[in-house]
Design a protein around this motif. Structure first.
Motif, PDB file in Angstrom:
ATOM      1  N   GLU A 146     -51.093   0.489 -41.996  1.00 50.10           N
ATOM      2  CA  GLU A 146     -50.841  -0.187 -40.709  1.00 50.10           C
ATOM      3  C   GLU A 146     -51.802   0.271 -39.629  1.00 50.10           C
ATOM      4  OE1 GLU A 146     -46.708   0.125 -39.652  1.00 50.10           O
ATOM      5  OE2 GLU A 146     -46.148  -1.323 -41.205  1.00 50.10           O
ATOM      6  N   LYS A 147     -52.268   1.506 -39.733  1.00 43.25           N
ATOM      7  CA  LYS A 147     -53.191   2.026 -38.711  1.00 43.25           C
ATOM      8  C   LYS A 147     -54.651   1.724 -39.064  1.00 43.25           C
ATOM      9  CE  LYS A 147     -50.624   5.169 -36.002  1.00 43.25           C
ATOM     10  NZ  LYS A 147     -49.871   4.101 -35.419  1.00 43.25           N
ATOM     11  N   GLY A 148     -54.887   0.926 -40.094  1.00 43.75           N
ATOM     12  CA  GLY A 148     -56.254   0.504 -40.415  1.00 43.75           C
ATOM     13  C   GLY A 148     -57.060   1.503 -41.224  1.00 43.75           C
ATOM     14  N   PHE A 149     -56.386   2.458 -41.878  1.00 44.81           N
ATOM     15  CA  PHE A 149     -57.100   3.399 -42.743  1.00 44.81           C
ATOM     16  C   PHE A 149     -57.355   2.748 -44.107  1.00 44.81           C
ATOM     17  CE2 PHE A 149     -56.733   7.837 -40.934  1.00 44.81           C
ATOM     18  CZ  PHE A 149     -56.193   7.477 -39.714  1.00 44.81           C
ATOM     19  N   VAL A 150     -58.426   3.194 -44.757  1.00 46.25           N
ATOM     20  CA  VAL A 150     -58.736   2.716 -46.104  1.00 46.25           C
ATOM     21  C   VAL A 150     -58.461   3.857 -47.083  1.00 46.25           C
ATOM     22  CG1 VAL A 150     -60.558   1.832 -47.619  1.00 46.25           C
ATOM     23  CG2 VAL A 150     -60.520   1.188 -45.194  1.00 46.25           C
ATOM     24  N   LYS A 151     -57.743   3.554 -48.161  1.00 49.60           N
ATOM     25  CA  LYS A 151     -57.476   4.592 -49.173  1.00 49.60           C
ATOM     26  C   LYS A 151     -58.732   4.787 -50.021  1.00 49.60           C
ATOM     27  CE  LYS A 151     -55.064   6.966 -52.389  1.00 49.60           C
ATOM     28  NZ  LYS A 151     -55.194   6.437 -53.723  1.00 49.60           N
ATOM     29  N   VAL A 152     -59.171   6.029 -50.108  1.00 48.24           N
ATOM     30  CA  VAL A 152     -60.377   6.367 -50.878  1.00 48.24           C
ATOM     31  C   VAL A 152     -60.009   7.483 -51.851  1.00 48.24           C
ATOM     32  CG1 VAL A 152     -62.658   7.442 -50.687  1.00 48.24           C
ATOM     33  CG2 VAL A 152     -61.998   5.676 -49.059  1.00 48.24           C
ATOM     34  N   ASP A 153     -60.529   7.412 -53.059  1.00 51.89           N
ATOM     35  CA  ASP A 153     -60.189   8.421 -54.069  1.00 51.89           C
ATOM     36  C   ASP A 153     -61.355   9.367 -54.311  1.00 51.89           C
ATOM     37  OD1 ASP A 153     -57.700   7.095 -54.509  1.00 51.89           O
ATOM     38  OD2 ASP A 153     -58.788   5.578 -55.639  1.00 51.89           O
ATOM     39  N   PRO A 154     -61.245  10.599 -53.827  1.00 54.02           N
ATOM     40  CA  PRO A 154     -62.321  11.569 -54.090  1.00 54.02           C
ATOM     41  C   PRO A 154     -62.271  12.032 -55.546  1.00 54.02           C
ATOM     42  CG  PRO A 154     -60.514  12.638 -52.935  1.00 54.02           C
ATOM     43  CD  PRO A 154     -60.135  11.186 -53.066  1.00 54.02           C
ATOM     44  N   PRO A 155     -63.363  12.619 -56.061  1.00 52.22           N
ATOM     45  CA  PRO A 155     -63.344  13.044 -57.466  1.00 52.22           C
ATOM     46  C   PRO A 155     -62.444  14.262 -57.666  1.00 52.22           C
ATOM     47  CG  PRO A 155     -65.321  13.829 -56.391  1.00 52.22           C
ATOM     48  CD  PRO A 155     -64.618  12.962 -55.391  1.00 52.22           C
ATOM     49  N   ILE A 156     -62.022  14.443 -58.897  1.00 51.50           N
ATOM     50  CA  ILE A 156     -61.199  15.608 -59.244  1.00 51.50           C
ATOM     51  C   ILE A 156     -62.077  16.683 -59.893  1.00 51.50           C
ATOM     52  CG2 ILE A 156     -59.299  16.363 -60.742  1.00 51.50           C
ATOM     53  CD1 ILE A 156     -57.929  13.711 -59.994  1.00 51.50           C
ATOM     54  N   LEU A 157     -63.076  16.274 -60.624  1.00 53.47           N
ATOM     55  CA  LEU A 157     -64.053  17.239 -61.150  1.00 53.47           C
ATOM     56  C   LEU A 157     -65.164  17.370 -60.121  1.00 53.47           C
ATOM     57  CD1 LEU A 157     -64.270  16.071 -64.842  1.00 53.47           C
ATOM     58  CD2 LEU A 157     -63.451  18.291 -64.051  1.00 53.47           C
ATOM     59  N   THR A 158     -65.389  18.579 -59.633  1.00 53.35           N
ATOM     60  CA  THR A 158     -66.349  18.757 -58.550  1.00 53.35           C
ATOM     61  C   THR A 158     -67.313  19.892 -58.870  1.00 53.35           C
ATOM     62  OG1 THR A 158     -64.990  20.369 -57.366  1.00 53.35           O
ATOM     63  CG2 THR A 158     -64.597  18.059 -56.864  1.00 53.35           C
ATOM     64  N   GLY A 159     -68.429  19.875 -58.128  1.00 58.79           N
ATOM     65  CA  GLY A 159     -69.411  20.935 -58.323  1.00 58.79           C
ATOM     66  C   GLY A 159     -69.371  21.970 -57.215  1.00 58.79           C
ATOM     67  N   SER A 160     -68.658  21.680 -56.109  1.00 58.68           N
ATOM     68  CA  SER A 160     -68.626  22.628 -54.990  1.00 58.68           C
ATOM     69  C   SER A 160     -67.204  22.760 -54.456  1.00 58.68           C
ATOM     70  CB  SER A 160     -69.555  22.143 -53.883  1.00 58.68           C
ATOM     71  OG  SER A 160     -69.240  20.811 -53.555  1.00 58.68           O
ATOM     72  N   ALA A 161     -67.006  23.767 -53.608  1.00 58.61           N
ATOM     73  CA  ALA A 161     -65.648  24.145 -53.211  1.00 58.61           C
ATOM     74  C   ALA A 161     -65.475  24.177 -51.703  1.00 58.61           C
ATOM     75  CB  ALA A 161     -65.369  25.536 -53.747  1.00 58.61           C
ATOM     76  N   PRO A 162     -64.595  23.327 -51.140  1.00 62.04           N
ATOM     77  CA  PRO A 162     -64.427  23.352 -49.692  1.00 62.04           C
ATOM     78  C   PRO A 162     -63.661  24.568 -49.152  1.00 62.04           C
ATOM     79  CG  PRO A 162     -63.079  21.608 -50.657  1.00 62.04           C
ATOM     80  CD  PRO A 162     -63.908  22.186 -51.752  1.00 62.04           C
ATOM     81  N   GLU A 163     -62.660  25.052 -49.860  1.00 57.41           N
ATOM     82  CA  GLU A 163     -61.757  26.040 -49.258  1.00 57.41           C
ATOM     83  C   GLU A 163     -62.044  27.474 -49.684  1.00 57.41           C
ATOM     84  OE1 GLU A 163     -59.508  25.096 -46.824  1.00 57.41           O
ATOM     85  OE2 GLU A 163     -60.566  23.217 -47.110  1.00 57.41           O
ATOM     86  N   GLY A 164     -63.282  27.760 -50.100  1.00 53.74           N
ATOM     87  CA  GLY A 164     -63.580  29.116 -50.551  1.00 53.74           C
ATOM     88  C   GLY A 164     -63.564  29.148 -52.061  1.00 53.74           C
ATOM     89  N   THR A 165     -64.314  30.089 -52.621  1.00 53.49           N
ATOM     90  CA  THR A 165     -64.599  30.014 -54.049  1.00 53.49           C
ATOM     91  C   THR A 165     -63.652  30.835 -54.928  1.00 53.49           C
ATOM     92  OG1 THR A 165     -66.233  31.685 -53.565  1.00 53.49           O
ATOM     93  CG2 THR A 165     -67.042  29.452 -53.877  1.00 53.49           C
ATOM     94  N   SER A 166     -62.753  31.590 -54.316  1.00 56.98           N
ATOM     95  CA  SER A 166     -61.958  32.524 -55.121  1.00 56.98           C
ATOM     96  C   SER A 166     -60.821  31.859 -55.897  1.00 56.98           C
ATOM     97  CB  SER A 166     -61.402  33.626 -54.233  1.00 56.98           C
ATOM     98  OG  SER A 166     -60.590  33.039 -53.256  1.00 56.98           O
ATOM     99  N   GLU A 167     -60.415  30.662 -55.496  1.00 56.51           N
ATOM    100  CA  GLU A 167     -59.206  30.094 -56.091  1.00 56.51           C
ATOM    101  C   GLU A 167     -59.499  28.896 -56.982  1.00 56.51           C
ATOM    102  OE1 GLU A 167     -57.171  29.105 -52.567  1.00 56.51           O
ATOM    103  OE2 GLU A 167     -56.683  31.170 -52.074  1.00 56.51           O
ATOM    104  N   LEU A 168     -60.701  28.874 -57.563  1.00 57.28           N
ATOM    105  CA  LEU A 168     -61.121  27.683 -58.295  1.00 57.28           C
ATOM    106  C   LEU A 168     -60.761  27.729 -59.769  1.00 57.28           C
ATOM    107  CD1 LEU A 168     -64.690  27.250 -56.805  1.00 57.28           C
ATOM    108  CD2 LEU A 168     -62.734  25.770 -56.442  1.00 57.28           C
ATOM    109  N   PHE A 169     -60.390  26.596 -60.299  1.00 60.85           N
ATOM    110  CA  PHE A 169     -60.253  26.457 -61.748  1.00 60.85           C
ATOM    111  C   PHE A 169     -61.586  26.003 -62.315  1.00 60.85           C
ATOM    112  CE2 PHE A 169     -55.657  26.326 -61.156  1.00 60.85           C
ATOM    113  CZ  PHE A 169     -55.286  27.133 -62.219  1.00 60.85           C
ATOM    114  N   HIS A 170     -62.117  26.804 -63.176  1.00 56.58           N
ATOM    115  CA  HIS A 170     -63.436  26.549 -63.724  1.00 56.58           C
ATOM    116  C   HIS A 170     -63.317  25.766 -65.028  1.00 56.58           C
ATOM    117  CE1 HIS A 170     -66.943  28.022 -66.183  1.00 56.58           C
ATOM    118  NE2 HIS A 170     -67.490  27.353 -65.205  1.00 56.58           N
TER     119      HIS A 170
END
Ligand code: 4AD
Length: 430
Positions: A146-170
């Motif tokens: 209703e607010k005009g947002f578009v649903k976008v699906d980011p990837p689940i397999l990624t090469g980089s980490a937004p929230e810091g690297t210590s908590e990643l599943f490799h």
């Protein structure tokens, strides 16, 4: 006619057939009460000895819990029954018997129930929580569409980490290294530059060694990202969104809230605007309230968040955290670069942080130096940095953790009951 339990109100005084499971039963000499469920709801079936053929009554008395049935009877309005309707049973056809169902109406320990999660999901409480989860998801799509947002699906397999690297599943990605997404944010920033206002809804993974009532290893996040939005614009949409989902659950899940014993007067108060305090004010508040251990620059733990939230009926924003305890991408406060333009939203009643968000750095040179400060690979973040090269604009976004939000709105103690199959530190099955 074949109907579901959810449809009985449209078939009062009609003979209907329903596919059901037997949730529970009790019987006296001449009457058997069958608690029936079909996924859409619960209803009581009444089998009167003198009104049915002898073999139907005997069958009703011998049915075991979770046996599946086609049951035929006449729908009756019944204001005394907590279901509102009853089924006066005429016939029972057993589909498949269930012998020795492990989850009985008596109390079971948590580990036992978790081992039987595939069956525990059938119980009344879990059914109610899943329906509320579903309503929050439905209302989320409605709100942002209703607010005009578009649903976008980011990837689940990624090469980089937004929230810091210590908590990643490799994981291996052919000959390269890849990680399971811990947030879709960086991709959503790219999407916002293409589509303006976007939101994602997907699973995220954190290899956190935390064993608390708020932590899952796999959880679902709603991540909106808005071009041209300041940090303050973002807070406004966050409070509207959270109020919207709470009001939607109140409106569309009254039966479930009642079944969970939720105090709805507390939810009725959840309307925008929400209170805001700065990190500095939060520190002062904590010092005044006996938390002498915490110093400026420390992150808040669950007891701190609970103490801060306790004095408010509504979720509360804590803003302007120290730059050094937040991720590299957050925009520093122009008047005070030691803090960032960010906010965490803390739910009332001890449910903790449900949203983390911020304004993002949009200056190329500043972002580059922040990546360097955090020892992040320029190669991996080249594409992200490039967003600041071609028409960079101020933008903001946030992430709402679905399970913590479901826990709060449903009033359940632990996030393990808010996702169908929780992944916890010590649990990968079922
Ligand atoms: O504060 P977080 O880490 O923020 C981000 O990931 C940002 N990149 C989001 C964004 O700006 N697009 O996580 C956001 C929310 C938290 O507030 C919390 O509700 C939930 O995600 N969360 C968890 N929920 C369950 N189990 C965990 N281990 C969680 N970690 C975070």
């Amino acid at each position: 006619m074949k109907i579901t339990i959810a449809e009985v109100s449209k078939h009062v005084e009609e003979e209907v057939t329903m596919g059901v499971w037997l949730a529970n039963k009790r019987s006296s000499g001449k009457i058997a009460f069958l608690q029936l469920r079909d996924g859409t709801g619960f209803i009581q079936g009444v089998v009167v000895k003198n009104d049915v053929e002898e073999n139907v009554f005997q069958k009703a008395k011998s049915l075991s819990q979770e046996t599946s049935l086609f049951i035929t009877g006449v729908v009756q309005q019944d204001n005394r029954s907590k279901f509102g309707y009853e089924l006066l049973v005429k016939n029972i056809e057993v589909i498949a018997e269930a012998k020795d169902y492990p989850i009985t109406p008596k109390e079971h320990g948590t580990e036992f129930l978790m081992d039987h999660r595939h069956l525990w999901l059938r119980s009344r409480k879990q059914h109610a929580v899943m329906k509320i989860r579903n309503e929050i998801i439905r209302a989320t799509y409605e709100f942002f569409n209703e607010k005009g947002f578009v649903k976008v699906d980011p990837p689940i397999l990624t090469g980089s980490a937004p929230e810091g690297t210590s908590e990643l599943f490799h994981t291996k990605y052919f000959d390269e290294d890849a990680y399971l997404s811990q947030s879709g944010q960086l991709y959503m920033e790219a999407a916002a530059m293409a589509l303006g206002k976007v939101f994602s809804f997907g699973p995220t993974f954190r290899a956190e060694k935390s064993k608390t009532r708020r932590h899952l290893i796999e959880f679902w996040m709603i991540e909106p990202e808005m071009a041209f939005y300041s940090f303050k614009d973002s807070l406004e949409i966050q409070e509207q969104y959270v109020a919207y989902i709470v009001q939607s659950v109140l409106q569309n899940c009254p039966v479930e809230l009642e079944r969970l014993g939720r105090d709805i007067s507390k939810l009725e108060k959840i309307k925008a605007p929400f209170p805001r305090i700065t990190y500095d004010e939060a520190i002062q508040f904590l010092h005044k309230n006996g938390f002498d251990d915490i110093e400026w620059g420390d992150d808040f733990g669950a007891p701190h968040e609970t103490a801060i939230a306790e004095s408010h009926d509504k979720p509360i924003f804590i803003t302007h955290y120290p730059t050094k305890i937040k991720p590299f991408y957050m925009e520093p406060d122009p008047n005070r670069p030691e803090v960032v333009l960010c906010a965490d939203l803390i739910a009332p009643e001890g449910y903790g942080e449900i949203i983390g968000g911020s304004e993002r750095i949009h200056d190329y040179e500043l972002l580059k130096s922040r990546l360097e400060d955090h020892h992040l690979s320029m190669d991996a973040y080249k594409w992200y940095l490039e967003l600041r090269k071609y028409g960079s604009v101020p933008h903001s976004g946030f992430g709402l953790g679905l399970e913590r939000t479901v826990a709060w709105i449903s009033g359940v103690e632990h996030v393990r009951e808010t996702i169908p199959f929780p992944r916890l530190l010590n649990r990968l099955y079922p």
